[in-house]
Design a protein around this motif. Structure first.
Motif, short mmCIF file in Angstrom:
data_model
loop_
_atom_site.label_atom_id
_atom_site.label_comp_id
_atom_site.label_asym_id
_atom_site.label_seq_id
_atom_site.Cartn_x
_atom_site.Cartn_y
_atom_site.Cartn_z
N ALA A 1 81.93 19.76 84.55
CA ALA A 1 81.70 20.92 83.69
C ALA A 1 83.05 21.52 83.36
CB ALA A 1 80.81 21.95 84.40
N VAL B 1 78.18 18.90 81.85
CA VAL B 1 77.58 20.13 81.33
C VAL B 1 78.53 20.66 80.27
CG1 VAL B 1 76.67 22.40 81.93
CG2 VAL B 1 76.61 20.56 83.63
N SER C 1 82.66 26.50 85.09
CA SER C 1 82.42 25.41 86.04
C SER C 1 82.04 25.93 87.41
CB SER C 1 83.69 24.55 86.16
OG SER C 1 84.29 24.32 84.92
#
Length: 311
Positions: free
Chosen positions: A87, A107, A13
């Motif tokens: 993410a 993501v 991340s």
């Protein structure tokens, strides 16, 4: 400039967050990450990698134990963000929060609909997949089930493990997000629904799943070890105590599953249900992580060819 709230936790991340911070198209208003946790034997409180990046850039950081109904969520909704980017955050986002922004994208480190869940890279390696990838998807209140905006893939080689693949996929995910997000925001990309019939899941690895099954083939055991390296680490039993195996390699050899079939000054080879592996880096109970050479010069000196581990 598009105003964003970013949500994420691990190094994967943090790589994505850095990409957004370096892009003049985006203004990151705030960062949300998991609470600081105690880690290691000493139980030292450690910040998440995403929090470290956020503090380096003087960004506000929110760390709710649970997003739903929290004071943090209520405050985030007053910031005036255009969208949310997540993410590997580690929590579901409430519909109320998703509805408060123009868009919310995630993501995710798999080629959806394969490997929804928290450990997609682990399972891709453990299962012997030839490739892994990243999917940019719309956020919905169902785990990794939103419509897909973009995908990118990369091969998994025998030299890869969870750590190396996380590094590769973090860069791929960052670049894919920065490439596609402007067109998505402009309405130039039509997201593709996932085929629910093809969905598979990758829940977080349990302690029971960390244990090596020596009855499996050498390839499966090899994939299992590198699919849990550098965390949470595969283990077996030695003298009834946990014996961690960080790294190993495939070698020729046959014997009873779990049997030591070769021992040298610098090598220890263990048979599996079909084939064998050579141990490279290990950690006996109560000892630090060490090379197989150091192990054989120490507590491993008593081991003999024919001995069994894993019992």
């Amino acid at each position: 400039m598009t105003k964003l709230i970013f949500m994420g936790t691990p190094d994967f991340s943090a790589t994505v967050l850095k990409g957004l911070l370096d892009d003049a198209n985006y203004d990151v208003l705030a960062v949300v990450t998991q609470p600081d946790r105690a880690v290691g034997r000493k139980k030292e409180i450690k910040m998440t990698p995403v929090k470290e990046v956020a503090l380096e850039h003087n960004l506000p950081v929110y760390q709710p134990e649970k997003m739903s109904g929290s004071d943090e969520m209520a405050e985030l909704m007053t910031l005036g963000a255009d969208g949310i980017v997540t993410a590997a955050f580690g929590q579901f986002l409430p519909t109320k929060l998703l509805d408060s922004v123009d868009f919310a994208v995630n993501v995710h480190a798999s080629l959806l609909p394969k490997y929804r869940g928290g450990a997609p890279i682990h399972y891709a390696i453990i299962n012997g997949d030839k490739e892994a990838g990243v999917t940019i998807m719309e956020m919905v209140k169902k785990m990794d089930a939103g419509d897909m905006i973009a995908k990118a893939s990369t091969p998994i080689t025998d030299d890869d493990n969870v750590g190396t693949m996380f590094e590769k996929l973090a860069v791929i995910g960052r670049d894919l997000l920065l490439k596609t997000l402007p067109d998505y925001i402009a309405g130039n990309i039509k997201p593709e629904p996932q085929d629910e019939s093809q969905a598979t899941f990758s829940p977080n690895i349990t302690p029971e799943e960390e244990r090596i099954d020596w009855n499996k083939s050498a390839r499966d055991v090899f994939n299992h070890i590198r699919g849990l390296y550098p965390w949470p680490v595969a283990h077996t039993l030695l003298d009834g105590k946990r014996f961690k195996i960080y790294e190993a390699s495939l070698v020729e050899g046959q014997g009873k599953p779990g049997q030591i079939i070769e021992k040298g000054k610098k090598s220890l080879v263990v048979a599996t249900g079909d084939g064998a592996i050579s141990l490279k880096t290990v950690q006996p109970a109560g000892k630090p992580r060490m090379s197989i050479v150091d192990f054989l010069n120490g507590v491993g000196r008593k081991l003999e060819v024919g001995d069994l581990i894993g019992e």
